[in-house]
Design an enzyme around this catalytic site. Sequence first.
Site, PDB file in Angstrom:
ATOM      1  CD  GLU A 309      -1.517  -0.086  -1.412  1.00 27.63           C
ATOM      2  OE1 GLU A 309      -0.443   0.420  -1.737  1.00 27.63           O
ATOM      3  OE2 GLU A 309      -2.462   0.575  -0.936  1.00 27.63           O
ATOM      4  CE1 TYR A 398      -3.791   7.239  -2.348  1.00 27.89           C
ATOM      5  CE2 TYR A 398      -3.577   9.469  -1.513  1.00 27.89           C
ATOM      6  CZ  TYR A 398      -3.249   8.141  -1.444  1.00 27.89           C
ATOM      7  OH  TYR A 398      -2.391   7.695  -0.484  1.00 27.89           O
TER       8      TYR A 398
HETATM    9 ZN   LIG Z   1      -1.283   4.592  -3.149  1.00 31.93          ZN
END
Ligand SMILES: [Zn+2]
Length: 626
Positions: A309, A398
Amino acid sequence: MRTYLLLATAVLAVNAHAADPHSYAETDKFVVRHVAIDLRTDFEAHRLEGTAELTVEQVDPAADRLALDTRDLEVGSVQLVEASGRAKALAYKLAEPDPILGSKLTIEFPHCCAATSQMKIRIAYRTSNEASALQWLEPAQTYGSKPYLYSQGQAIHTRSWIPLQDTPSVRVTYEARIRTPPDLVAVMSAARLVGQDAPGEFHFAMKQPIPSYLIALAVGDLKFQAVGDRTGVWTEPARLEAAAHEFADLPRMLEAGERMVGPYRWDRYDLLIMPRAFAYGGMENPRLSFISPSTVAGDRSLVAVIVHEMSHSWSGNLVTNSTWDDFWLNEGFTSYLERRLVEVLYGERRASMEDAIAYEELVQTIKDLAADGHPEDSALHLNLAGRDPNEGTSDVAYQKGRWFLGFLEGRFGRGKFDAFLREYFDEHAFQSIDTATFRAWLLEYLKRPGAPAVTAAEIDAWLYQSGLPPTMPKVAQGVFAPVDEAAAAWRAGRIATDELPVKDWIPQEWVRFLDEQPADLEDAKLEDLRSTFRLGADGNAEIALSWLELVIRTGYEPAYTDLERFLLETGRWRLVETLFREMSRTAEGRALGERIYAKAKPGYHRSIRDAVERLLRPAATAAATQ
Ligand SMILES: [Zn+2]
């Protein structure tokens, strides 16, 4: 066939900058530059009510209609606010809702008023009690005795609590006044204007331009503890000490990020540790990441989520995907930075364990996408028009995105690639870009003297083709060899359960051990594991997840009560989705899933309910298991 058709259109679109298919905004006519919201939180009715004042820049002088995104909003009035402060009513029309996009709000300007280049439009409205961005929690769903509210804007949910141009291609600054019950505290993804706060009234300002999905609000019984000069933790009082202890490394993480990719440009970096019902692992709201409580493992073993994050402070928040088709630009870069920072902070061994786990997950995701009839979704650049962007995005953005950058790093060499990254972030700071822009920039960069040889065809295989390309870097699996050997010896009965060398295992090794167990493992062995290591619904959430997946895979009924308890206590998307997906693979599993879901449903976020219901739908899952 579908794959090839989509591929052809994707390649044709390489040099075009497409409009966002998930927004009604017409940014060639008007662009919203600033949003000022003034909202009251109504915990009885589960609604926000108040006004949003948009500062709008006119791009096309002939344009006389402003189109905004809304979902389930009740609009009371729309006014043009003149420089003098005088307000004039404007005509508007709220269209019938589209199931994915919501309702287009069209505001009309009489010719007298559309002449100024910047205008202020004030909209009075209230949200629905089913607003897709908002989750209202009962005290029982928190760690305390008070209710809780949080928002989740990504991907296209901000429009359900603020009428605006809800596309990541538009960046806005914002300010807010939030009124709450007097015993609750509001926090936002913005600077707190502390001098102006009063009990039940909170003021915020975000001075850096951000995409709308990063406007975020949480209201609850919240306390703060500093962890360093510019970092700290917000959470409910009962969890504050544990959270501050778990994330003591925050200052070190931020410094490591700055050393790698340049200055942190958002002043403060705080965490908000959420109640159990929070639907996500983490959400990178700027200045204040929202974080799942399942990361507070007690042993600092799951801080990779925080590193992830925090990395979004560069990739995603500073340089943003301009449509959800370009989601990999946010998540692939972030996962790459996460990998590099885990290596700096926790060492190469742990980083390569996370590599090996992520690689297996990626291979599985690519298989699942093909089985679900969406093989094209394993290309980095997506084509999500006509679909909910939360449905079409997966691990691919991702992990495949991360390994694409890993491939480039291999060609550049690490030092030169770090310079490339810093320049990428500097040059695109506070901008929203698409895949075609990135591709063009990369190809230009590769023309520089000393740049490595990488062909456009090699790049396009990553960006526009499904599956893994031939240039996929080799992911070493050897790091788990000792665990695999112990597991084999244990299964063959050469060592007893209490002789397994678990003393030095980190959670990643536990996950490996459990994930590698076959579906026909005998009940006696499962019972042994369970009683020897107290495997169940508690403790480290990743270990519990792998254990419960094994329970489903083997049909080990004595542990079904733990499975049920786990699914009732967490609302985190990945944990819930993984377990229901595992159950959806067989008819018995689906029956079990339906029984548990009937009890767990009220605690789940609306988007998770949709995902679980899709998984449990008999026809779709039957096809998926073929
Ligand atoms: Zn992320």
